[in-house]
Design a protein around this motif. Structure first.
Motif, PDB file in Angstrom:
ATOM      1  N   ALA A 167       0.835  -1.210   0.000  1.00  0.00           N
ATOM      2  CA  ALA A 167       0.000   0.000   0.000  1.00  0.00           C
ATOM      3  C   ALA A 167       0.866   1.254   0.000  1.00  0.00           C
ATOM      4  O   ALA A 167       0.579   2.222  -0.710  1.00  0.00           O
ATOM      5  N   ALA A 168       1.940   1.224   0.806  1.00  0.00           N
ATOM      6  CA  ALA A 168       2.830   2.392   0.882  1.00  0.00           C
ATOM      7  C   ALA A 168       3.519   2.642  -0.457  1.00  0.00           C
ATOM      8  O   ALA A 168       3.706   3.797  -0.859  1.00  0.00           O
ATOM      9  N   ILE A 169       3.872   1.553  -1.160  1.00  0.00           N
ATOM     10  CA  ILE A 169       4.556   1.694  -2.451  1.00  0.00           C
ATOM     11  C   ILE A 169       3.660   2.402  -3.466  1.00  0.00           C
ATOM     12  O   ILE A 169       4.108   3.218  -4.264  1.00  0.00           O
ATOM     13  N   ILE A 170       2.353   2.069  -3.427  1.00  0.00           N
ATOM     14  CA  ILE A 170       1.436   2.705  -4.389  1.00  0.00           C
ATOM     15  C   ILE A 170       0.767   3.943  -3.796  1.00  0.00           C
ATOM     16  O   ILE A 170      -0.327   4.358  -4.208  1.00  0.00           O
ATOM     17  N   LYS A 171       1.426   4.516  -2.764  1.00  0.00           N
ATOM     18  CA  LYS A 171       1.010   5.796  -2.176  1.00  0.00           C
ATOM     19  C   LYS A 171      -0.336   5.738  -1.454  1.00  0.00           C
ATOM     20  O   LYS A 171      -1.075   6.719  -1.399  1.00  0.00           O
ATOM     21  N   LEU A 172      -0.674   4.561  -0.905  1.00  0.00           N
ATOM     22  CA  LEU A 172      -1.874   4.445  -0.087  1.00  0.00           C
ATOM     23  C   LEU A 172      -1.458   4.317   1.371  1.00  0.00           C
ATOM     24  O   LEU A 172      -0.354   3.853   1.674  1.00  0.00           O
ATOM     25  N   PRO A 173      -2.327   4.682   2.329  1.00  0.00           N
ATOM     26  CA  PRO A 173      -1.982   4.493   3.739  1.00  0.00           C
ATOM     27  C   PRO A 173      -1.769   3.008   4.052  1.00  0.00           C
ATOM     28  O   PRO A 173      -2.485   2.150   3.520  1.00  0.00           O
ATOM     29  N   SER A 174      -0.815   2.707   4.911  1.00  0.00           N
ATOM     30  CA  SER A 174      -0.522   1.311   5.256  1.00  0.00           C
ATOM     31  C   SER A 174      -1.745   0.607   5.817  1.00  0.00           C
ATOM     32  O   SER A 174      -1.964  -0.587   5.588  1.00  0.00           O
ATOM     33  N   VAL A 175      -2.572   1.363   6.580  1.00  0.00           N
ATOM     34  CA  VAL A 175      -3.744   0.748   7.202  1.00  0.00           C
ATOM     35  C   VAL A 175      -4.675   0.158   6.152  1.00  0.00           C
ATOM     36  O   VAL A 175      -5.310  -0.887   6.367  1.00  0.00           O
ATOM     37  N   THR A 176      -4.747   0.782   4.976  1.00  0.00           N
ATOM     38  CA  THR A 176      -5.567   0.244   3.888  1.00  0.00           C
ATOM     39  C   THR A 176      -5.019  -1.108   3.438  1.00  0.00           C
ATOM     40  O   THR A 176      -5.780  -2.054   3.179  1.00  0.00           O
ATOM     41  N   GLY A 177      -3.696  -1.214   3.368  1.00  0.00           N
ATOM     42  CA  GLY A 177      -3.068  -2.482   2.991  1.00  0.00           C
ATOM     43  C   GLY A 177      -3.333  -3.572   4.010  1.00  0.00           C
ATOM     44  O   GLY A 177      -3.626  -4.718   3.654  1.00  0.00           O
ATOM     45  N   TYR A 178      -3.223  -3.233   5.310  1.00  0.00           N
ATOM     46  CA  TYR A 178      -3.500  -4.235   6.356  1.00  0.00           C
ATOM     47  C   TYR A 178      -4.913  -4.798   6.181  1.00  0.00           C
ATOM     48  O   TYR A 178      -5.136  -6.008   6.243  1.00  0.00           O
ATOM     49  N   ILE A 179      -5.880  -3.881   5.986  1.00  0.00           N
ATOM     50  CA  ILE A 179      -7.288  -4.282   5.945  1.00  0.00           C
ATOM     51  C   ILE A 179      -7.613  -5.068   4.669  1.00  0.00           C
ATOM     52  O   ILE A 179      -8.261  -6.113   4.718  1.00  0.00           O
ATOM     53  N   VAL A 180      -7.130  -4.583   3.527  1.00  0.00           N
ATOM     54  CA  VAL A 180      -7.421  -5.267   2.258  1.00  0.00           C
ATOM     55  C   VAL A 180      -6.799  -6.660   2.240  1.00  0.00           C
ATOM     56  O   VAL A 180      -7.448  -7.655   1.871  1.00  0.00           O
ATOM     57  N   PHE A 181      -5.539  -6.769   2.685  1.00  0.00           N
ATOM     58  CA  PHE A 181      -4.892  -8.093   2.696  1.00  0.00           C
ATOM     59  C   PHE A 181      -5.536  -8.996   3.748  1.00  0.00           C
ATOM     60  O   PHE A 181      -5.577 -10.216   3.588  1.00  0.00           O
ATOM     61  N   GLY A 182      -6.008  -8.400   4.843  1.00  0.00           N
ATOM     62  CA  GLY A 182      -6.745  -9.179   5.845  1.00  0.00           C
ATOM     63  C   GLY A 182      -8.014  -9.742   5.238  1.00  0.00           C
ATOM     64  O   GLY A 182      -8.367 -10.911   5.458  1.00  0.00           O
ATOM     65  N   MET A 183      -8.700  -8.927   4.436  1.00  0.00           N
ATOM     66  CA  MET A 183      -9.932  -9.388   3.783  1.00  0.00           C
ATOM     67  C   MET A 183      -9.628 -10.541   2.823  1.00  0.00           C
ATOM     68  O   MET A 183     -10.390 -11.508   2.724  1.00  0.00           O
ATOM     69  N   ILE A 184      -8.473 -10.450   2.134  1.00  0.00           N
ATOM     70  CA  ILE A 184      -8.111 -11.496   1.156  1.00  0.00           C
ATOM     71  C   ILE A 184      -7.859 -12.837   1.847  1.00  0.00           C
ATOM     72  O   ILE A 184      -8.285 -13.890   1.363  1.00  0.00           O
ATOM     73  N   ILE A 185      -7.188 -12.813   3.017  1.00  0.00           N
ATOM     74  CA  ILE A 185      -6.895 -14.097   3.688  1.00  0.00           C
ATOM     75  C   ILE A 185      -8.035 -14.530   4.612  1.00  0.00           C
ATOM     76  O   ILE A 185      -7.969 -15.593   5.224  1.00  0.00           O
ATOM     77  N   GLY A 186      -9.088 -13.700   4.708  1.00  0.00           N
ATOM     78  CA  GLY A 186     -10.217 -14.037   5.573  1.00  0.00           C
ATOM     79  C   GLY A 186     -11.257 -14.892   4.872  1.00  0.00           C
ATOM     80  O   GLY A 186     -11.074 -15.319   3.721  1.00  0.00           O
ATOM     81  N   PRO A 187     -12.380 -15.159   5.566  1.00  0.00           N
ATOM     82  CA  PRO A 187     -13.439 -16.037   5.026  1.00  0.00           C
ATOM     83  C   PRO A 187     -14.046 -15.539   3.724  1.00  0.00           C
ATOM     84  O   PRO A 187     -14.587 -16.345   2.963  1.00  0.00           O
ATOM     85  N   SER A 188     -13.967 -14.244   3.426  1.00  0.00           N
ATOM     86  CA  SER A 188     -14.566 -13.738   2.186  1.00  0.00           C
ATOM     87  C   SER A 188     -13.869 -14.266   0.941  1.00  0.00           C
ATOM     88  O   SER A 188     -14.494 -14.403  -0.114  1.00  0.00           O
ATOM     89  N   PHE A 189     -12.560 -14.598   1.040  1.00  0.00           N
ATOM     90  CA  PHE A 189     -11.821 -15.045  -0.142  1.00  0.00           C
ATOM     91  C   PHE A 189     -11.053 -16.350   0.113  1.00  0.00           C
ATOM     92  O   PHE A 189     -11.566 -17.417  -0.144  1.00  0.00           O
TER      93      PHE A 189
END
Length: 385
Positions: A21-43
């Motif tokens: 997320a930081a590399i593509i100029k997004l807040p790190s917290v967005t990366g934590y949450i999006v990657f959490g969603m990917i490894i969670g029950p939704s995906f």
């Protein structure tokens, strides 16, 4: 996998997400949450619902630390200098947000009891989302001070109103809790929580006055924060309210906030990475389709209420135009506090059958992603990053 492996996977995947997320100029917290969603029950379902539930102690610890940190922002000097401004802006924010969310939910068919709870929950602001971004970008200035204080005030008012509303609605729902019994419940929910917070905050202040910046102080601080949380769970009180009051007492008695923040900084990053990644894993993407128009109304009502409520109210203050135009965007992140309170609401209002949690979670999915982006943009617009 065993528990240490689950924690390790969550921590490392979250860290990778934050880095990308930081590399593509997004807040790190967005990366934590999006990657959490990917490894969670939704995906991918690597982190299952059962494992998320078994790690609830991490949520409790992270929210307790955040609540304590929020409390340390409530210093009397801040109120003396910005008190009237903060009060007016917060009032505009919570009034318009509550009115739009509660009103739209009721008009779309939700019962008035649940609509009131949804309106109150919409007021909350994610402390973890805001603090993580402020720290990540080293934001400093008048705008940042106002935002941090408003996060504390909005959540504090929300917790108090939530306690009052659930006690009254629970009494109405059961038709057995009335009059003096209701007063006792309210006293227990709020008054006792404040007393514990004042006592534990005074204890920390006394110890800190005698021994400053001692390595053992970290152990003591975490011990008391956890003790507050444990007592709250045992006594069915608000752990957030207790720890906010505790932090507020400490900062007003000894005025050495930098010692507290530097002490907590030594442990909070890994805790918050796991907490935010798990928060992402917890989000069920399927909820978006099941809540329908009410979920959309919740999101729009909260977004419009935050942005325009603060904008209108700040017009009656001496805040500069840059701050006035951006402060609402900075208050849009929403996560753990809203989820935690929605679960408590479901437990107290037994006829809700998951309605409250479903709608709040659908809002959190949206605000967990766009909230950090809006906050970052607001900090950039005001020149504080």
């Amino acid at each position: 996998m065993n528990s240490p492996l689950y924690i390790a996977v969550t921590l490392l995947i979250g860290l990778i997400g934050g880095k990308i997320a930081a590399i593509i100029k997004l807040p790190s917290v967005t990366g934590y949450i999006v990657f959490g969603m990917i490894i969670g029950p939704s995906f991918l379902n690597i982190i299952t619902k059962e494992m998320i539930k078994s790690f609830s102690f991490i949520n409790d610890l992270a929210l307790a630390i955040l609540a304590f940190s929020i409390g340390t922002e409530l210093h009397r000097v801040v109120f003396k200098r910005l008190g009237k401004t903060l009060f007016l802006v917060s009032l505009g924010d919570i009034l318009l947000t509550f009115t739009l969310v509660c009103g739209s939910a009721f008009l779309l068919g939700i019962s008035i009891n649940f609509a009131i709870i949804l309106g109150i929950l919409a007021m909350t602001v994610s402390p973890s989302g805001v603090y993580s971004i402020v720290k990540e970008y080293g934001a400093k200035g008048l705008f940042t001070k106002n935002v941090l204080a408003l996060v504390a005030i909005d959540n504090l008012l929300c917790i108090i109103l939530f306690g009052l509303a659930t006690a009254i609605l629970q009494g109405v729902e059961t038709a057995t809790i009335r009059g003096m019994d209701l007063v006792i419940i309210l006293s227990k929910e709020i008054g006792f929580a404040i007393l514990i917070g004042v006592f534990s905050g005074t204890l920390i202040s006394i110890i800190l006055k005698r021994k400053q910046n001692n390595n053992k102080f970290l152990v003591l601080l975490l011990g008391i924060i956890l003790l507050n949380t444990g007592l709250a769970i045992e006594l069915n009180l608000s752990a957030l309210l207790i720890n906010i009051v505790c932090g507020a007492v400490v900062t007003n008695v000894i005025n050495r906030k930098f010692i507290i923040s530097s002490t907590l900084e030594r442990v909070e990053l890994p805790i918050f990475v796991v907490f935010l990644t798990l928060a992402g894993a917890k989000l069920d993407i399927n909820i978006l389709s099941s809540v329908g128009f009410i979920g959309v109304a919740y999101v729009l009502g909260r977004l419009i209420g935050k942005v325009f409520g603060t904008y209108i109210a700040s017009g009656f203050t001496n805040l500069p135009g840059k701050i006035r135009n951006n402060i609402g965007m900075a208050l849009t992140p929403q996560a753990g506090v809203a989820i935690g309170l929605s679960i408590v609401a479901e437990q107290k209002l037994t006829t809700s059958n998951g309605i409250i949690t479903g709608i709040v979670l659908s809002g959190v999915i949206v605000f967990e992603i766009i909230g950090p982006l809006l906050l970052k943009q607001a900090l950039r617009n005001t020149g504080e990053i």
